[in-house]
Motif scaffolding. Sequence first.
Motif, mmCIF file in Angstrom:
data_model
loop_
_atom_site.group_PDB
_atom_site.id
_atom_site.type_symbol
_atom_site.label_atom_id
_atom_site.label_comp_id
_atom_site.label_asym_id
_atom_site.label_seq_id
_atom_site.Cartn_x
_atom_site.Cartn_y
_atom_site.Cartn_z
ATOM 1 N N PRO A 96 0.792 -1.232 0.000
ATOM 2 C CA PRO A 96 0.000 0.000 0.000
ATOM 3 C C PRO A 96 0.823 1.279 0.000
ATOM 4 C CG PRO A 96 0.114 -0.866 2.208
ATOM 5 C CD PRO A 96 0.868 -1.840 1.340
ATOM 6 N N SER A 106 -5.005 5.311 8.132
ATOM 7 C CA SER A 106 -5.155 6.024 6.868
ATOM 8 C C SER A 106 -4.713 5.176 5.686
ATOM 9 C CB SER A 106 -4.340 7.322 6.919
ATOM 10 O OG SER A 106 -4.373 7.981 5.686
ATOM 11 N N ILE A 107 -3.577 4.502 5.841
ATOM 12 C CA ILE A 107 -3.069 3.649 4.760
ATOM 13 C C ILE A 107 -4.030 2.499 4.499
ATOM 14 C CG2 ILE A 107 -1.208 2.068 4.113
ATOM 15 C CD1 ILE A 107 0.678 3.933 5.746
ATOM 16 N N ARG A 108 -4.521 1.883 5.557
ATOM 17 C CA ARG A 108 -5.471 0.777 5.392
ATOM 18 C C ARG A 108 -6.762 1.242 4.729
ATOM 19 N NH1 ARG A 108 -4.637 -2.175 11.197
ATOM 20 N NH2 ARG A 108 -3.204 -3.819 10.542
ATOM 21 N N GLU A 109 -7.256 2.397 5.176
ATOM 22 C CA GLU A 109 -8.512 2.920 4.635
ATOM 23 C C GLU A 109 -8.388 3.181 3.133
ATOM 24 O OE1 GLU A 109 -11.426 6.818 5.232
ATOM 25 O OE2 GLU A 109 -9.942 6.316 6.777
ATOM 26 N N SER A 110 -7.279 3.790 2.725
ATOM 27 C CA SER A 110 -7.069 4.065 1.309
ATOM 28 C C SER A 110 -6.951 2.770 0.511
ATOM 29 C CB SER A 110 -5.802 4.912 1.119
ATOM 30 O OG SER A 110 -5.943 6.169 1.726
ATOM 31 N N TYR A 111 -6.253 1.794 1.074
ATOM 32 C CA TYR A 111 -6.063 0.514 0.380
ATOM 33 C C TYR A 111 -7.396 -0.213 0.240
ATOM 34 C CZ TYR A 111 -3.386 -3.627 -1.078
ATOM 35 O OH TYR A 111 -2.851 -4.668 -1.793
ATOM 36 N N ASP A 112 -8.176 -0.230 1.311
ATOM 37 C CA ASP A 112 -9.482 -0.892 1.266
ATOM 38 C C ASP A 112 -10.433 -0.213 0.290
ATOM 39 O OD1 ASP A 112 -8.587 -2.677 3.149
ATOM 40 O OD2 ASP A 112 -9.564 -1.704 4.861
ATOM 41 N N ALA A 113 -10.198 1.097 0.069
ATOM 42 C CA ALA A 113 -11.039 1.837 -0.873
ATOM 43 C C ALA A 113 -10.596 1.638 -2.321
ATOM 44 C CB ALA A 113 -11.021 3.320 -0.525
ATOM 45 N N ASP A 148 -7.257 2.073 -3.467
ATOM 46 C CA ASP A 148 -6.062 2.812 -3.843
ATOM 47 C C ASP A 148 -4.887 1.845 -3.993
ATOM 48 O OD1 ASP A 148 -4.295 4.827 -4.375
ATOM 49 O OD2 ASP A 148 -4.003 5.413 -2.281
ATOM 50 N N ARG A 149 -4.268 1.847 -5.160
ATOM 51 C CA ARG A 149 -3.128 0.971 -5.428
ATOM 52 C C ARG A 149 -1.976 1.801 -5.989
ATOM 53 N NH1 ARG A 149 -6.073 -1.471 -2.825
ATOM 54 N NH2 ARG A 149 -6.855 -3.614 -3.026
#
Length: 384
Positions: A193, A225-232, A234-235
Amino acid sequence: MQMKTELPQVFDSFAEARKNGFLAIKKIKDAGKGVVGQFCTYTPLEIFMAADLVSVSLCSTSDETIPDAEKVLPSNLCPLIKSSYGFAITDKCPYMYFADLVVGETTCDGKVKMYELLGQMKNVHVLELPHRQDTPEAKALWRAELVRLKSRVENDFGVTITDDMLREAIHKRNIERRLLKELYELSTLCPPPMSGLRQLQILFGAQYKFDWQEKVDEIQNAIDSIRESYDAGDRPIAENAPRILITGCPMGGVTEKVVKVIEDAGAVVVAFENCTGAKQMDRQCREDGDPITNIADHYLQIGCSVMTPNPNRFELLGRLCEQFKVDGVVEMTLQACHTYAIEAYTVKTFLKNRNIPYLQLETDYGTADIGQLSTRAGAFVEML
């Protein structure tokens, strides 16, 4: 003991980012807190935390003051040692300038002799680090050294450090280690991520967050924040980017150039075995029992090339390669760092037996070799 609380004139000329660091440490001094500077991952931070002192890393990672250092030190010395000494004698490091106590350690001969010179201008305490981890004599010596350091801190700062204070410090440091480990283990995801450069900047920068609660809150926020973006969805990293682990000498500052050339070549650095990375965050310190013994046992087991034999480094290295599913390992060796340079052969053999490609990059704190580093890193990544 006299504590410095005024900014030297030379600070006015520095870049804004560095000024912010100067002002942060000055604010701490103005509040009446003592500051301890240290150079090495082996230094037991729990002792300073228990005494309600601020501790900060003094290893400098810039070639800015190396010409000043070379007026005293040999030019063919490790750049980390020259840079650290140079920032001390020029008053360009706010952390060194404001440190009421500087704690060194006998990891390498170059550092030990530099500490002699540093002791002429700073209040220096040197820890006698044994170079074995597996003998009763080594363990007893190291525990005695931590008792000696505890007494030095108590005497210099007029405090009493109780066992309960040490246990509380162990508990807090364990929380910090757990969170930083949780953060870098996010890169076990495929694709990861975050880039290796971003991961390193968080790990390196965490050393300069001086309010413990604020620091752990910010690390937790970064994880969320990193997890939230990844789950949404974001790659930021390509799924087919080769996954690289970096091992070797301490990283940060100008040595980020190694991470940059690897990632500019199309790979991604997913893990750092170095001092800045997993080496100091991977394990928890035991909380029950005698706190000084627990702290001594914990720090002595750090895997570093100064130890002989050095099985703990290889145990961690092998485990990280498997955990992060690495496609290759890059070892960064600073020029004139003899222990890591010699152990590089053993690392190469260790990885060859596991069919993991390996590249050693030797560098310093300058930028003249970026072209050469880029060429070699590019060829390595292309091979993967």
